[in-house]
Design an enzyme around this catalytic site. Sequence first.
Site, PDB file in Angstrom:
ATOM      1  N   SER A 164       0.839  -1.194   0.000  1.00  0.00           N
ATOM      2  CA  SER A 164       0.000   0.000   0.000  1.00  0.00           C
ATOM      3  C   SER A 164       0.877   1.248   0.000  1.00  0.00           C
ATOM      4  CB  SER A 164      -0.910   0.006   1.231  1.00  0.00           C
ATOM      5  OG  SER A 164      -1.859  -1.030   1.167  1.00  0.00           O
ATOM      6  N   ALA A 165       0.272   2.386  -0.290  1.00  0.00           N
ATOM      7  CA  ALA A 165       0.999   3.657  -0.286  1.00  0.00           C
ATOM      8  C   ALA A 165       1.488   3.971   1.124  1.00  0.00           C
ATOM      9  CB  ALA A 165       0.098   4.779  -0.793  1.00  0.00           C
TER      10      ALA A 165
END
Length: 362
Positions: A64-65
Amino acid sequence: MGGAVSAGEDNDELIDNLKEAQYIRTELVEQAFRAIDRADYYLEEFKDNAYKDLAWKHGNIHLSAPCIYSEVMEALDLQPGLSFLNLGSGTGYLSSMVGLILGPFGVNHGVELHSDVIEYAKQKLDFFIKTSDSFDKFEFCEPSFVTGNCLEISPDCTQYDRVYCGAGVQKEHEDYMKNLLKVGGILVMPLEEKLTKITRTGPSAWETKKILAVSFAPLIQPNHADSGKSRLVHLPPVAVRSLQDLARIAIRGTIKKIIHQETMSKNGNGLKNPPKFKRRRVRRRRMETIVFLDKEVFASRISNPSDDNNNSEDIEDERQEEEETKPSELKPDPPVNFLREKVLSLPLPDPLKYYLLYYREK
């Protein structure tokens, strides 16, 4: 999902940007993020993108970011000694950062659907333990990963203090997720396109808080077409630490205290004779803006009109500063792993030294 903060040139600069944007707000979370280099969890050919605030996916491997992970870490309100369950544990990046905070007496379990990703996570975990000097700054709760669908966890499994789900949860599975929590526990998950924090305040009492809008791939539903039966996922048992492990933890802790006392005694308050570093020049940089619109990504650069006017002045100032500092400029010494040096200097048999150092390569 991502693009909330500017890209960094390295892991520390990425963390600086996350702090400035208030995604990282506590010291424990900051320490964990700085200790583990995000790029170490990328495949070699994709590492150029590691310090951008963007999600990354290659095959079954997914990260994920950074802004999402930092919000998750802050929302979990982690403390030493807690138990943690990561549903969709992936590369193990988040689980390893959590393990740095939980400490040696916590519990750190992960469930991952894809067996190839489990192997990838184990390789990355082994690499961190064997090679990273950051490892010796913490007492680590090593994560354990099991393969399976997180919607098929055995009903007789233990409950956890903290639970995170890294895939989109539909409303129909909300109660299933809540039942994984102890009373007083915290669940963080993407629920109906919102990163949601749920605190269990009683046997059937809950507090819910929406954190931010997110877009996650949905949980994969169990497939019973082959056998017609559910394949229950059995989580690792909560085992008592062995006497050898307890001794190693105690000895390493004692050595760290001795090193701290020696440092304080040598330097007084610890601030005497600080090393001289060249002052970092902060340049005016063109900001990169990433815009998401209907699954399309548009990148644009917005320049400050004053940049061009001040550019020559900045260059001249920098040149003058370099001339003034050149004769007395001192480069910082490479970091020293004092714990490792202390252990290796002890009058102990080599196998015991290596055990105390977790058989590390550096």
